[in-house]
Design a protein around this motif. Sequence first.
Motif, PDB file in Angstrom:
ATOM      1  N   ARG A   1       0.068  12.112  -3.860  1.00  0.00           N
ATOM      2  CA  ARG A   1       0.612  13.471  -4.057  1.00  0.00           C
ATOM      3  C   ARG A   1       0.002  14.136  -5.287  1.00  0.00           C
ATOM      4  NH1 ARG A   1       5.374  11.104  -2.606  1.00  0.00           N
ATOM      5  NH2 ARG A   1       6.025  10.866  -4.781  1.00  0.00           N
ATOM      6  N   ALA A   2      -0.091  13.384  -6.385  1.00  0.00           N
ATOM      7  CA  ALA A   2      -0.643  13.952  -7.618  1.00  0.00           C
ATOM      8  C   ALA A   2      -2.094  14.379  -7.411  1.00  0.00           C
ATOM      9  CB  ALA A   2      -0.546  12.935  -8.761  1.00  0.00           C
ATOM     10  N   TRP A   3      -2.870  13.587  -6.704  1.00  0.00           N
ATOM     11  CA  TRP A   3      -4.267  13.947  -6.437  1.00  0.00           C
ATOM     12  C   TRP A   3      -4.347  15.149  -5.493  1.00  0.00           C
ATOM     13  CZ3 TRP A   3      -9.067  12.652  -8.179  1.00  0.00           C
ATOM     14  CH2 TRP A   3      -9.130  11.641  -9.141  1.00  0.00           C
ATOM     15  N   ALA A   4      -3.482  15.197  -4.487  1.00  0.00           N
ATOM     16  CA  ALA A   4      -3.500  16.319  -3.536  1.00  0.00           C
ATOM     17  C   ALA A   4      -3.102  17.622  -4.218  1.00  0.00           C
ATOM     18  CB  ALA A   4      -2.559  16.036  -2.360  1.00  0.00           C
ATOM     19  N   GLU A   5      -2.204  17.548  -5.201  1.00  0.00           N
ATOM     20  CA  GLU A   5      -1.752  18.740  -5.911  1.00  0.00           C
ATOM     21  C   GLU A   5      -2.624  19.051  -7.124  1.00  0.00           C
ATOM     22  OE1 GLU A   5       2.320  17.771  -6.714  1.00  0.00           O
ATOM     23  OE2 GLU A   5       2.841  17.763  -4.578  1.00  0.00           O
ATOM     24  N   GLY A   6      -3.566  18.151  -7.430  1.00  0.00           N
ATOM     25  CA  GLY A   6      -4.394  18.359  -8.621  1.00  0.00           C
ATOM     26  C   GLY A   6      -3.554  18.364  -9.884  1.00  0.00           C
ATOM     27  N   ASP A   7      -2.581  17.447  -9.971  1.00  0.00           N
ATOM     28  CA  ASP A   7      -1.580  17.451 -11.037  1.00  0.00           C
ATOM     29  C   ASP A   7      -1.728  16.239 -11.963  1.00  0.00           C
ATOM     30  OD1 ASP A   7       0.675  17.618 -12.627  1.00  0.00           O
ATOM     31  OD2 ASP A   7       2.066  17.897 -10.951  1.00  0.00           O
TER      32      ASP A   7
ATOM     33  N   GLY B   1      -4.781  13.660   1.405  1.00  0.00           N
ATOM     34  CA  GLY B   1      -4.639  12.551   2.348  1.00  0.00           C
ATOM     35  C   GLY B   1      -5.164  11.222   1.837  1.00  0.00           C
ATOM     36  N   LEU B   2      -5.145  11.018   0.527  1.00  0.00           N
ATOM     37  CA  LEU B   2      -5.620   9.755  -0.040  1.00  0.00           C
ATOM     38  C   LEU B   2      -4.739   8.618   0.483  1.00  0.00           C
ATOM     39  CD1 LEU B   2      -7.484   8.254  -2.016  1.00  0.00           C
ATOM     40  CD2 LEU B   2      -5.827   8.778  -3.820  1.00  0.00           C
ATOM     41  N   ARG B   3      -5.368   7.676   1.177  1.00  0.00           N
ATOM     42  CA  ARG B   3      -4.628   6.537   1.748  1.00  0.00           C
ATOM     43  C   ARG B   3      -5.299   5.236   1.335  1.00  0.00           C
ATOM     44  NH1 ARG B   3      -5.497   8.731   6.812  1.00  0.00           N
ATOM     45  NH2 ARG B   3      -6.193   6.685   7.477  1.00  0.00           N
ATOM     46  N   THR B   4      -4.473   4.298   0.923  1.00  0.00           N
ATOM     47  CA  THR B   4      -4.935   2.976   0.537  1.00  0.00           C
ATOM     48  C   THR B   4      -4.345   1.957   1.500  1.00  0.00           C
ATOM     49  OG1 THR B   4      -4.990   3.671  -1.769  1.00  0.00           O
ATOM     50  CG2 THR B   4      -5.038   1.315  -1.360  1.00  0.00           C
ATOM     51  N   GLN B   5      -5.199   1.106   2.036  1.00  0.00           N
ATOM     52  CA  GLN B   5      -4.740   0.032   2.912  1.00  0.00           C
ATOM     53  C   GLN B   5      -4.556  -1.215   2.058  1.00  0.00           C
ATOM     54  OE1 GLN B   5      -7.664  -1.520   5.649  1.00  0.00           O
ATOM     55  NE2 GLN B   5      -6.088  -2.170   7.095  1.00  0.00           N
ATOM     56  N   VAL B   6      -3.338  -1.728   2.032  1.00  0.00           N
ATOM     57  CA  VAL B   6      -3.042  -2.944   1.292  1.00  0.00           C
ATOM     58  C   VAL B   6      -3.251  -4.129   2.231  1.00  0.00           C
ATOM     59  CG1 VAL B   6      -1.282  -4.236   0.037  1.00  0.00           C
ATOM     60  CG2 VAL B   6      -1.418  -1.749  -0.205  1.00  0.00           C
TER      61      VAL B   6
ATOM     62  N   GLY C   1      -8.825  10.001   3.138  1.00  0.00           N
ATOM     63  CA  GLY C   1      -8.775  11.039   2.132  1.00  0.00           C
ATOM     64  C   GLY C   1     -10.001  11.920   2.239  1.00  0.00           C
ATOM     65  N   ALA C   2      -9.860  13.128   1.724  1.00  0.00           N
ATOM     66  CA  ALA C   2     -10.970  14.074   1.749  1.00  0.00           C
ATOM     67  C   ALA C   2     -10.928  14.913   0.482  1.00  0.00           C
ATOM     68  CB  ALA C   2     -10.879  14.979   2.973  1.00  0.00           C
ATOM     69  N   VAL C   3     -12.102  15.161  -0.071  1.00  0.00           N
ATOM     70  CA  VAL C   3     -12.236  16.039  -1.228  1.00  0.00           C
ATOM     71  C   VAL C   3     -12.395  17.454  -0.690  1.00  0.00           C
ATOM     72  CG1 VAL C   3     -13.627  16.621  -3.246  1.00  0.00           C
ATOM     73  CG2 VAL C   3     -13.351  14.223  -2.568  1.00  0.00           C
ATOM     74  N   THR C   4     -11.588  18.370  -1.234  1.00  0.00           N
ATOM     75  CA  THR C   4     -11.647  19.749  -0.767  1.00  0.00           C
ATOM     76  C   THR C   4     -11.637  20.717  -1.937  1.00  0.00           C
ATOM     77  OG1 THR C   4     -10.624  21.408   0.657  1.00  0.00           O
ATOM     78  CG2 THR C   4      -9.137  19.881  -0.456  1.00  0.00           C
ATOM     79  N   ASP C   5     -12.303  21.833  -1.728  1.00  0.00           N
ATOM     80  CA  ASP C   5     -12.258  22.916  -2.710  1.00  0.00           C
ATOM     81  C   ASP C   5     -11.433  24.083  -2.173  1.00  0.00           C
ATOM     82  OD1 ASP C   5     -13.871  24.062  -0.785  1.00  0.00           O
ATOM     83  OD2 ASP C   5     -15.625  24.240  -2.088  1.00  0.00           O
ATOM     84  N   GLY C   6     -10.747  23.874  -1.076  1.00  0.00           N
ATOM     85  CA  GLY C   6      -9.954  24.911  -0.433  1.00  0.00           C
ATOM     86  C   GLY C   6     -10.711  25.602   0.683  1.00  0.00           C
ATOM     87  N   GLN C   7     -12.020  25.533   0.656  1.00  0.00           N
ATOM     88  CA  GLN C   7     -12.870  26.142   1.687  1.00  0.00           C
ATOM     89  C   GLN C   7     -13.483  25.076   2.598  1.00  0.00           C
ATOM     90  OE1 GLN C   7     -13.528  29.608   1.780  1.00  0.00           O
ATOM     91  NE2 GLN C   7     -11.975  29.783   0.190  1.00  0.00           N
ATOM     92  N   THR C   8     -14.059  24.063   1.957  1.00  0.00           N
ATOM     93  CA  THR C   8     -14.718  22.985   2.704  1.00  0.00           C
ATOM     94  C   THR C   8     -14.078  21.664   2.318  1.00  0.00           C
ATOM     95  OG1 THR C   8     -16.402  22.683   1.011  1.00  0.00           O
ATOM     96  CG2 THR C   8     -16.921  24.223   2.805  1.00  0.00           C
ATOM     97  N   SER C   9     -14.349  20.670   3.131  1.00  0.00           N
ATOM     98  CA  SER C   9     -13.757  19.361   2.924  1.00  0.00           C
ATOM     99  C   SER C   9     -14.787  18.284   3.251  1.00  0.00           C
ATOM    100  CB  SER C   9     -12.535  19.231   3.833  1.00  0.00           C
ATOM    101  OG  SER C   9     -11.955  17.985   3.708  1.00  0.00           O
TER     102      SER C   9
END
Length: 187
Positions: free
Chosen positions: A82-88, A122-127, A151-159
């Motif tokens: 969540r923190a990574w998705a929100e950039g927080d 969508g950062l997901r870690t498989q344990v 997971g995907a890196v996005t700038d809001g336009q592309t991913s």
Amino acid sequence: MRHAARRRTGPPVVALLAVLASAVLVAAAVVVTGVVSSSTSEAVPRYASADAPVASPEDPLDVPRGPDGLDMLRAFDEARSRAWAEGDPAALERLYAPGSAAGAADVAMLTRYAERGLRVEGLRTQVLSAEVRRATPVRRVLAVTDRVVGGAVTDGQTSEALPVDAATTHRMTWRLVDGDWLLTSVR
């Protein structure tokens, strides 16, 4: 007369051997007692399974209560995602104990991403495995094998999708701080 001149060696030799054997047995008992007491003086064994949390060094009779390793890890991974998705960075920093080098590195990376206008959605870690290696009422050490699988890196336009990570094993140490389990180190 010849017969009378012969020395008698029976009882004194047997008595001497009995005394020596007793001394050896007493010495062995002292050594064994010392080894056993020194090996059990540590209230917490080096390794323990998740099914059998070990007693705390503060109170050897107190079996710690608290979350198992997988629950802690799942909660951490969800909050981190969540923190990574929100950039927080502040939300991410709250997941780590004060002074955590792992936390400082994670927060610094997220800060660099956020400064460039990037987020990781969508950062997901498989344990693959998680085992409690040490447990006290205020500390947990887990051996974790995991990998990033989504997971995907996005700038809001592309991913762009994150690459699937290779499985790695870490030793993660958690500490209870003000009622929250915070990550202190990852090795």
